[in-house]
Design a protein around this motif. Structure first.
Motif, PDB file in Angstrom:
ATOM      1  N   LYS A   1       0.837  -1.202   0.000  1.00 30.28           N
ATOM      2  CA  LYS A   1       0.000   0.000   0.000  1.00 30.28           C
ATOM      3  C   LYS A   1       0.873   1.254   0.000  1.00 30.28           C
ATOM      4  CE  LYS A   1      -3.819   2.278   2.430  1.00 30.28           C
ATOM      5  NZ  LYS A   1      -3.185   3.610   2.399  1.00 30.28           N
ATOM      6  N   ASP A   2       1.977   1.208   0.754  1.00 29.38           N
ATOM      7  CA  ASP A   2       2.899   2.346   0.770  1.00 29.38           C
ATOM      8  C   ASP A   2       3.410   2.640  -0.637  1.00 29.38           C
ATOM      9  OD1 ASP A   2       2.704   2.585   3.551  1.00 29.38           O
ATOM     10  OD2 ASP A   2       4.378   1.204   3.888  1.00 29.38           O
ATOM     11  N   VAL A   3       3.748   1.592  -1.357  1.00 26.88           N
ATOM     12  CA  VAL A   3       4.269   1.751  -2.715  1.00 26.88           C
ATOM     13  C   VAL A   3       3.178   2.245  -3.655  1.00 26.88           C
ATOM     14  CG1 VAL A   3       5.344   0.557  -4.668  1.00 26.88           C
ATOM     15  CG2 VAL A   3       6.015  -0.031  -2.330  1.00 26.88           C
ATOM     16  N   LYS A   4       1.974   1.672  -3.534  1.00 28.67           N
ATOM     17  CA  LYS A   4       0.858   2.100  -4.386  1.00 28.67           C
ATOM     18  C   LYS A   4       0.520   3.572  -4.142  1.00 28.67           C
ATOM     19  CE  LYS A   4      -1.404  -2.418  -4.816  1.00 28.67           C
ATOM     20  NZ  LYS A   4      -2.609  -3.215  -4.477  1.00 28.67           N
ATOM     21  N   ASP A   5       0.523   3.970  -2.881  1.00 32.89           N
ATOM     22  CA  ASP A   5       0.226   5.374  -2.548  1.00 32.89           C
ATOM     23  C   ASP A   5       1.267   6.307  -3.151  1.00 32.89           C
ATOM     24  OD1 ASP A   5      -1.982   4.561  -1.152  1.00 32.89           O
ATOM     25  OD2 ASP A   5      -1.059   4.737   0.842  1.00 32.89           O
ATOM     26  N   GLU A   6       2.536   5.886  -3.133  1.00 35.90           N
ATOM     27  CA  GLU A   6       3.605   6.696  -3.717  1.00 35.90           C
ATOM     28  C   GLU A   6       3.414   6.842  -5.223  1.00 35.90           C
ATOM     29  OE1 GLU A   6       6.959   8.880  -4.559  1.00 35.90           O
ATOM     30  OE2 GLU A   6       5.904   8.576  -2.650  1.00 35.90           O
ATOM     31  N   LEU A   7       3.065   5.738  -5.874  1.00 31.71           N
ATOM     32  CA  LEU A   7       2.824   5.785  -7.317  1.00 31.71           C
ATOM     33  C   LEU A   7       1.640   6.684  -7.649  1.00 31.71           C
ATOM     34  CD1 LEU A   7       3.396   2.018  -8.254  1.00 31.71           C
ATOM     35  CD2 LEU A   7       4.894   3.952  -8.788  1.00 31.71           C
ATOM     36  N   ALA A   8       0.617   6.580  -6.822  1.00 32.84           N
ATOM     37  CA  ALA A   8      -0.565   7.417  -7.042  1.00 32.84           C
ATOM     38  C   ALA A   8      -0.226   8.891  -6.868  1.00 32.84           C
ATOM     39  CB  ALA A   8      -1.668   7.005  -6.067  1.00 32.84           C
ATOM     40  N   SER A   9       0.616   9.206  -5.884  1.00 27.01           N
ATOM     41  CA  SER A   9       0.988  10.601  -5.655  1.00 27.01           C
ATOM     42  C   SER A   9       1.827  11.136  -6.810  1.00 27.01           C
ATOM     43  CB  SER A   9       1.761  10.730  -4.341  1.00 27.01           C
ATOM     44  OG  SER A   9       3.032  10.097  -4.431  1.00 27.01           O
ATOM     45  N   ARG A  10       2.630  10.300  -7.389  1.00 23.59           N
ATOM     46  CA  ARG A  10       3.433  10.713  -8.538  1.00 23.59           C
ATOM     47  C   ARG A  10       2.546  11.029  -9.730  1.00 23.59           C
ATOM     48  NH1 ARG A  10       8.822   6.856  -8.875  1.00 23.59           N
ATOM     49  NH2 ARG A  10       9.572   7.224  -6.747  1.00 23.59           N
ATOM     50  N   HIS A  11       1.491  10.271  -9.882  1.00 22.90           N
ATOM     51  CA  HIS A  11       0.554  10.520 -10.979  1.00 22.90           C
ATOM     52  C   HIS A  11      -0.072  11.902 -10.837  1.00 22.90           C
ATOM     53  CE1 HIS A  11      -2.396   9.750 -14.080  1.00 22.90           C
ATOM     54  NE2 HIS A  11      -3.353  10.098 -13.234  1.00 22.90           N
ATOM     55  N   VAL A  12      -0.431  12.239  -9.593  1.00 23.06           N
ATOM     56  CA  VAL A  12      -1.020  13.552  -9.333  1.00 23.06           C
ATOM     57  C   VAL A  12      -0.008  14.649  -9.624  1.00 23.06           C
ATOM     58  CG1 VAL A  12      -1.936  15.061  -7.553  1.00 23.06           C
ATOM     59  CG2 VAL A  12      -2.658  12.664  -7.629  1.00 23.06           C
TER      60      VAL A  12
END
Length: 206
Positions: free
Chosen positions: A184-195
């Motif tokens: 989840k930590d990694v997914k959240d980081e990827l999602a933040s990069r998309h933003v």
């Protein structure tokens, strides 16, 4: 107990040995052996570097040497049968052996140093060994796997590249567990990069 004057674990130049059958038989007679068994390495399709290379040539030479020394030495035809090797239809004896461990479709050699064997076992079956060695060992393995991915991809072998990527992913997960990082930590980081990327793109369009 009387001395058993025999040797039935021998490898000739038909596999990974360096001497011919006749030379070995001559030496056996000279040192007083009564029985000599040739035990070629069974054929393994996935690794032909050490196993029997010319079975029919081997059998022909075996019977020639057996007949040549019939009055001086008992000569036997055997096989060192690997767990994943092919057993010949005819032989006088079998020596069981395990030169590999199998993970998925890959056979990993275990005729190596203790450290390399432990590393192979940990890499294929468990992360406990890496946890015991500590973070520096885990980081070293991550670095090594990165290099192996690059080498495999550069070589253009898709199957090997997939295998090495899986190894890298495995060791990254070991690192994540060690450091308390979740998917989840990694997914959240990827999602933040998309933003962030979206905001940068909007700023460039203004």
């Amino acid at each position: 107990m009387p001395l058993i004057k025999s040797n039935v674990h021998t490898h000739t130049d038909f596999c990974d040995g360096s001497n011919s059958m006749q030379d070995m038989a001559e030496y056996a007679v000279n040192i007083g052996l009564e029985t000599l068994g040739f035990s070629f390495h069974s054929f393994t399709e996935f690794d032909k570097s050490y196993c029997i290379r010319d079975y029919y040539g081997y059998i022909k030479e075996y019977y020639r040497v057996k007949n040549l020394f019939k009055d001086r030495l008992t000569v036997l035809n055997g096989v060192e049968l690997d767990l994943y090797g092919e057993r010949p239809s005819v032989c006088d004896f079998v020596i069981g052996s395990a030169h590999y461990i199998k993970k998925g479709t890959r056979h990993m050699a275990v005729d190596c140093s203790e450290d390399l064997f432990r590393d192979i076992a940990a890499r294929g079956y468990s992360g406990d060994y890496l946890f015991e060695k500590g973070k520096d060992k885990i980081l070293k393995k991550v670095g090594e796997e990165c290099t192996e991915v690059i080498i495999a991809a550069k070589g253009g072998d898709k199957k090997e590249t997939v295998f090495e990527i899986a190894d890298l992913a495995y060791h990254l997960m070991v690192l994540m567990v060690n450091d308390g990082i979740t998917l989840k930590d990694v997914k959240d980081e990827l999602a933040s990069r998309h933003v962030v990327d979206k905001k940068v793109k909007q700023e460039r369009m203004q």
